[in-house]
Design a protein around this motif. Sequence first.
Motif: not given
Lengths: 227, 253
Positions: A100, A102, B73, B75-83, B85, B102, B104, B227
Amino acid sequence: MSWLTRIFTSSVGKKFLAGLTGLGMFLFLIAHVTGNMTLFLKSKVGAEPAFNAYAKKLHELPGFAVGEALVLLAFFVHIVLVIWLSITNRKARGEQGYSEVRSKQPAQSQWALMASKSTLYGGLIILVFLVVHLIDFRMVRFMDGSLATQARVVDALKVPWRAFLYSIASLLVGWHLFHGVQSGFRTMGLRHPRYLTYIQKIGTIAAILIGVLFASMPVAIFIGFIK
Amino acid sequence: MSKSMKLTLHIWRQANRHAKGKFEVYTPSDLTDDMSILEMLDCLNDQLIADGKDPVTFEHDCREGICGTCGIMINGMAHGPDRGTTTCQLYLRRFKDGDTLVLEPWRAKAFPVIKDLLVDRAAFDRIQMAGGYISVNVGNAPEANSILIPKEVSSEAFEAAVCIGCGACVAACKNASAMLFVSAKVGHMSMMPQGRPERHDRVLNMVAQMDEEGFGSCTNTLECSAACPKEISPKWIQRLHGEYIQAATVTRR
């Protein structure tokens, strides 16, 4: 390595040329849409509709053939380089994709993000449209040297499938420019935040204007506003 | 007081560079909300080792957000959801009890997976070796104020110099482009007088090495900057283009 080979073979060089040719075609589109707006004029020049007089004057301009050749060249270079870059980009992503993906961009950037991700596909559809467009209005000049007159434009665009295709393609050109114009200016190396705000605004306004104005012509002809 | 948490982890397991990888699901016990993502993986690995299983390989070093080794990665975002960070600075309290994560590895042709979440980022080292340096004579440290640099210039150069080379820009880019990394490295040195003598060769050689490593090219989608744990601006990529075209057209070589 010669400096020209370097520019044509490096990623930054190819991207620069793709941006430069793109901006060149943007200027062409401004002239194209402005000129074609004469279709909306009711006034006549002598016995002829304004559009016909405009077309005649335009083709009599000194250096018109050179200009036309330059647009064609820019077009060709833009497409070849962009396809070349896209293939390299596809390869660079690797075989195993993410499960996925995002975005971490703020919500207000999501439109721009969508535009930037679909620029290639939009461009390919526009390419197909252009083949139809050139067959419709450029082929005759190639065959017998006659210009596309208002009567011929109206006849062609009264056909429903053409009216539909031309309106959709016009809006797609606008969508392509929404990302393309500001991306092109960025690629030229324009970097100061002071200019960047203007470029984003000008790019957005120009994209909407060009898309809507181009689309207005097939729509106006189809509903019988332009006869 | 820390709260205990339950999380379901989908983690990419791959034995080596050539093996085919797949996701495995884990539900480690003893997680608390004050653990970082890396401490969560430590905790999981302790349990895997106790069970006689192969622990999850991941890269880490400083665990304080400045070394650039720990990118994954999430949940599909490099380093997770926070900017702004890094993975090591992301804590489980950012997620809800019962969430699924998730994990990866960075995916790009130029960043092959070595094992599980660990990728080979030597391509970045080779780009740096191609020009990401200045040449100075050895000896005593030079007098600090012998070359004057305006504060605004050194501050702006510093905005790019903070790049930790973690590779999140490549991971987040749809084209796996390394241009944010290369532009940061080229950019800060191009602004400083010490970087001027090698300015043209630097940008030409670093871009050539970047192309050779098989990275893609920028399409101004701007995901890299979003990211980037150091929030490096995409304006540096624009600057890279200016530097490159200038160098390519005026260089004497």
